[in-house]
Design a protein around this motif. Sequence first.
Motif, PDB file in Angstrom:
ATOM      1  N   ILE A 370       0.831  -1.198   0.000  1.00  0.00           N
ATOM      2  CA  ILE A 370       0.000   0.000   0.000  1.00  0.00           C
ATOM      3  C   ILE A 370       0.870   1.254   0.000  1.00  0.00           C
ATOM      4  CG2 ILE A 370      -1.702   1.301   1.330  1.00  0.00           C
ATOM      5  CD1 ILE A 370      -2.846  -1.366   2.282  1.00  0.00           C
ATOM      6  N   LYS A 371       1.891   1.289   0.847  1.00  0.00           N
ATOM      7  CA  LYS A 371       2.776   2.450   0.895  1.00  0.00           C
ATOM      8  C   LYS A 371       3.512   2.627  -0.431  1.00  0.00           C
ATOM      9  CE  LYS A 371       1.983   3.751   5.150  1.00  0.00           C
ATOM     10  NZ  LYS A 371       1.335   5.056   5.420  1.00  0.00           N
ATOM     11  N   TYR A 372       3.909   1.520  -1.048  1.00  0.00           N
ATOM     12  CA  TYR A 372       4.558   1.589  -2.364  1.00  0.00           C
ATOM     13  C   TYR A 372       3.604   2.206  -3.385  1.00  0.00           C
ATOM     14  CZ  TYR A 372       6.487  -0.031  -6.825  1.00  0.00           C
ATOM     15  OH  TYR A 372       6.970  -0.093  -8.117  1.00  0.00           O
ATOM     16  N   SER A 373       2.324   1.791  -3.355  1.00  0.00           N
ATOM     17  CA  SER A 373       1.339   2.309  -4.307  1.00  0.00           C
ATOM     18  C   SER A 373       1.128   3.800  -4.121  1.00  0.00           C
ATOM     19  CB  SER A 373       0.009   1.564  -4.143  1.00  0.00           C
ATOM     20  OG  SER A 373       0.174   0.180  -4.382  1.00  0.00           O
ATOM     21  N   VAL A 374       1.057   4.234  -2.858  1.00  0.00           N
ATOM     22  CA  VAL A 374       0.878   5.663  -2.568  1.00  0.00           C
ATOM     23  C   VAL A 374       2.062   6.460  -3.103  1.00  0.00           C
ATOM     24  CG1 VAL A 374       0.742   7.366  -0.711  1.00  0.00           C
ATOM     25  CG2 VAL A 374      -0.590   5.242  -0.569  1.00  0.00           C
ATOM     26  N   GLU A 375       3.266   5.967  -2.885  1.00  0.00           N
ATOM     27  CA  GLU A 375       4.459   6.674  -3.347  1.00  0.00           C
ATOM     28  C   GLU A 375       4.570   6.660  -4.867  1.00  0.00           C
ATOM     29  OE1 GLU A 375       8.671   6.100  -1.592  1.00  0.00           O
ATOM     30  OE2 GLU A 375       8.667   4.899  -3.430  1.00  0.00           O
ATOM     31  N   GLY A 434       4.801   5.339 -11.140  1.00  0.00           N
ATOM     32  CA  GLY A 434       3.421   5.506 -11.546  1.00  0.00           C
ATOM     33  C   GLY A 434       2.613   4.222 -11.419  1.00  0.00           C
ATOM     34  N   GLU A 435       1.472   4.201 -12.133  1.00  0.00           N
ATOM     35  CA  GLU A 435       0.608   3.030 -12.091  1.00  0.00           C
ATOM     36  C   GLU A 435       1.293   1.800 -12.679  1.00  0.00           C
ATOM     37  OE1 GLU A 435      -2.127   2.553 -10.668  1.00  0.00           O
ATOM     38  OE2 GLU A 435      -3.148   4.463 -10.384  1.00  0.00           O
ATOM     39  N   GLY A 436       2.247   2.035 -13.570  1.00  0.00           N
ATOM     40  CA  GLY A 436       2.989   0.920 -14.146  1.00  0.00           C
ATOM     41  C   GLY A 436       3.755   0.145 -13.087  1.00  0.00           C
ATOM     42  N   GLY A 437       4.346   0.871 -12.119  1.00  0.00           N
ATOM     43  CA  GLY A 437       5.051   0.204 -11.034  1.00  0.00           C
ATOM     44  C   GLY A 437       4.113  -0.604 -10.165  1.00  0.00           C
ATOM     45  N   VAL A 438       2.904  -0.047  -9.914  1.00  0.00           N
ATOM     46  CA  VAL A 438       1.913  -0.787  -9.129  1.00  0.00           C
ATOM     47  C   VAL A 438       1.491  -2.056  -9.861  1.00  0.00           C
ATOM     48  CG1 VAL A 438      -0.362  -0.675  -8.048  1.00  0.00           C
ATOM     49  CG2 VAL A 438       1.096   1.363  -8.088  1.00  0.00           C
ATOM     50  N   ALA A 439       1.345  -1.962 -11.178  1.00  0.00           N
ATOM     51  CA  ALA A 439       0.986  -3.132 -11.972  1.00  0.00           C
ATOM     52  C   ALA A 439       2.080  -4.197 -11.905  1.00  0.00           C
ATOM     53  CB  ALA A 439       0.735  -2.712 -13.423  1.00  0.00           C
ATOM     54  N   MET A 440       3.340  -3.762 -11.951  1.00  0.00           N
ATOM     55  CA  MET A 440       4.448  -4.723 -11.857  1.00  0.00           C
ATOM     56  C   MET A 440       4.429  -5.444 -10.507  1.00  0.00           C
ATOM     57  SD  MET A 440       6.038  -4.608 -14.766  1.00  0.00           S
ATOM     58  CE  MET A 440       4.381  -4.377 -15.447  1.00  0.00           C
ATOM     59  N   LEU A 441       4.183  -4.703  -9.441  1.00  0.00           N
ATOM     60  CA  LEU A 441       4.158  -5.317  -8.112  1.00  0.00           C
ATOM     61  C   LEU A 441       2.945  -6.241  -7.964  1.00  0.00           C
ATOM     62  CD1 LEU A 441       6.120  -5.121  -5.758  1.00  0.00           C
ATOM     63  CD2 LEU A 441       4.565  -3.516  -4.655  1.00  0.00           C
ATOM     64  N   SER A 442       1.848  -5.906  -8.619  1.00  0.00           N
ATOM     65  CA  SER A 442       0.677  -6.783  -8.604  1.00  0.00           C
ATOM     66  C   SER A 442       0.980  -8.100  -9.296  1.00  0.00           C
ATOM     67  CB  SER A 442      -0.515  -6.094  -9.281  1.00  0.00           C
ATOM     68  OG  SER A 442      -0.878  -4.915  -8.594  1.00  0.00           O
ATOM     69  N   LEU A 443       1.744  -8.040 -10.380  1.00  0.00           N
ATOM     70  CA  LEU A 443       2.128  -9.266 -11.080  1.00  0.00           C
ATOM     71  C   LEU A 443       3.093 -10.109 -10.244  1.00  0.00           C
ATOM     72  CD1 LEU A 443       2.498  -7.964 -14.751  1.00  0.00           C
ATOM     73  CD2 LEU A 443       0.761  -9.531 -13.845  1.00  0.00           C
TER      74      LEU A 443
END
Length: 575
Positions: A370-375, A434-443
């Motif tokens: 969550i903190k990663y996504s916020v940042e 950005g959202e791309g980083g969140v997508a990578m972490l989701s994968l």
Amino acid sequence: MESSRFDEDDERSLVVILSSLYKVLITRHHPSPIDSNKHFSTPSNNHIILRKPYADIKASLVDLFHQEPIEIPIMVLFRKPEEAEFSMVTDQGLRQPSNVEAMQHQHRKSISNKGLTGASALTVRQSLFPITLVTILFFLWGFAYGLLDVLNAKFQNSLGITAAKAGGLQGAYFGAYLIGPPTYSGWIVRKFGYRWTFIAGLSIYGVGALMFWPSAVYRSFGGFCGSLFIVGSGLSTLETSANPFIATCGPPRLSEFRLELSQSFQAIGSVVAPLLASRVFFKETDDTDLSNVQWTYLGIAAFVFLLAVVFYFAPIPEVTDADMALQAEQSSGLTGYMDKPLKKQYKLFFGVIAQFCYVGAQVGVAAQFIKYSVESAKISDAAGSDRYAIGQGLFAIGRFAAAGLMMVVKPRWVLLVFMTGVMIFIAAAMGIQGEGGVAMLSLVLFFESCVFPTIFTLSIRGLGRHTKRGASWIVAAVSGGALFPALTGLAADHMDYHRAMCVPLVGFFVAFAFPIYLNTVCAKELDGFRESKIGYQDEERWVGDGGYQARRETGIHHARGEGCAAHCEGECLLS
């Protein structure tokens, strides 16, 4: 000379030794099948009756060895190893119990870990109900783990504590895994069997859930940590029994598939718990109200104690270490299995290290998601929680996908592919904003899905009589979840959450070496178990590879004095 009494396990061991020795003697002179019950019995007064006169046995010994009988030290007879000696497994008569007998005696409340039950060759149909029942436990501790992050945030807001101090909840939960499985949990499963370990784990879990009530009343953070430690102790006890039970209850070729599918329901529990917490348990409360925490865990405690009663009466076949030793020997023609002492089970030790590092890295990613996504995406905490829910959903989907893949693809390949995906996307998450980083972490969460259960099943493959002890060590490796989140948080404090992912990356790298080892060094052994037909043949036939059956029948003929000519076709199979 001082006399001493010995218990039922001692009595059983002595009967096995004497009956096995006596069968060798009388099969030499009597080719007809032997019924050991005609010669030995064990009445309730702890005395062994030799129905054949001792003088006849002594005479047979003299005739066999052409000398006086060898005296066996009494301590050898009455020592009590927790695992069955391999010779005791193979010498428990020329006829082993069938899987039908295992199902007929599944209401037994306990069984010696050194005795054969016939459960080493259970069919899919025979194992379906007990596996379904145990799968409920996987959902249960997935639900408990899913509540952990929610409670963490709730305690921070309600008690006004720092994020670092709130991390003590995770330390308490995962720290219990370091203590329980190698000590009392592992001892219970080896001494009393799976049924009583299920009951003990559920009971400990229920007590821990009840302890949340006074902790909430007094608003004690230390009380919450202690309660969560007890809950973790109960869940680690359940994992010490449930994971190996699912892996060994049924045809060995489906071991990885069974555990992967059952663990998929754990992932569902992890997804459902936060949703219920935010929309049901804590919907009408403010940040400082902990009353719903009390009622939530009171309901969990009631359900857990009810489940313990169900397990007491439920028909659960007991799979002993002796059964696993027999199963490994039956598959030896395909796997190259050889019985080895525990200290030489190198695949197990590597698996423990890999599991410790993997679980630690997984929890480290989850704790900072969550903190990663916020940042990364510059979004609110609520939006970050939504992204994390999507990641958890991908995790659950990944487990079902991996279970399906294992029906057609070798599990060691599936593990290698998924770990490769983890390595690629965790590295990408460190560099993409950005959202791309969140997508990578989701994968990353998607590819993490199959790793824990697959490492577990592949690590205990071929352990034989050491299966239960080895399984308890792998469960203890879950304690890695107490170390890596703190290190990841410390790195984030000094850098940022993107670069802090280097800590989980190190853990994943160590774990990545394990599937490489399996696919290069252990391929023949693992593929042999996958090709095994144990559990697929008719219950009245012997199951195992053809070479083992031939060697076994030849041994019977030699014991009866029939020689090689008629059975070995010119080449002795025992040489």
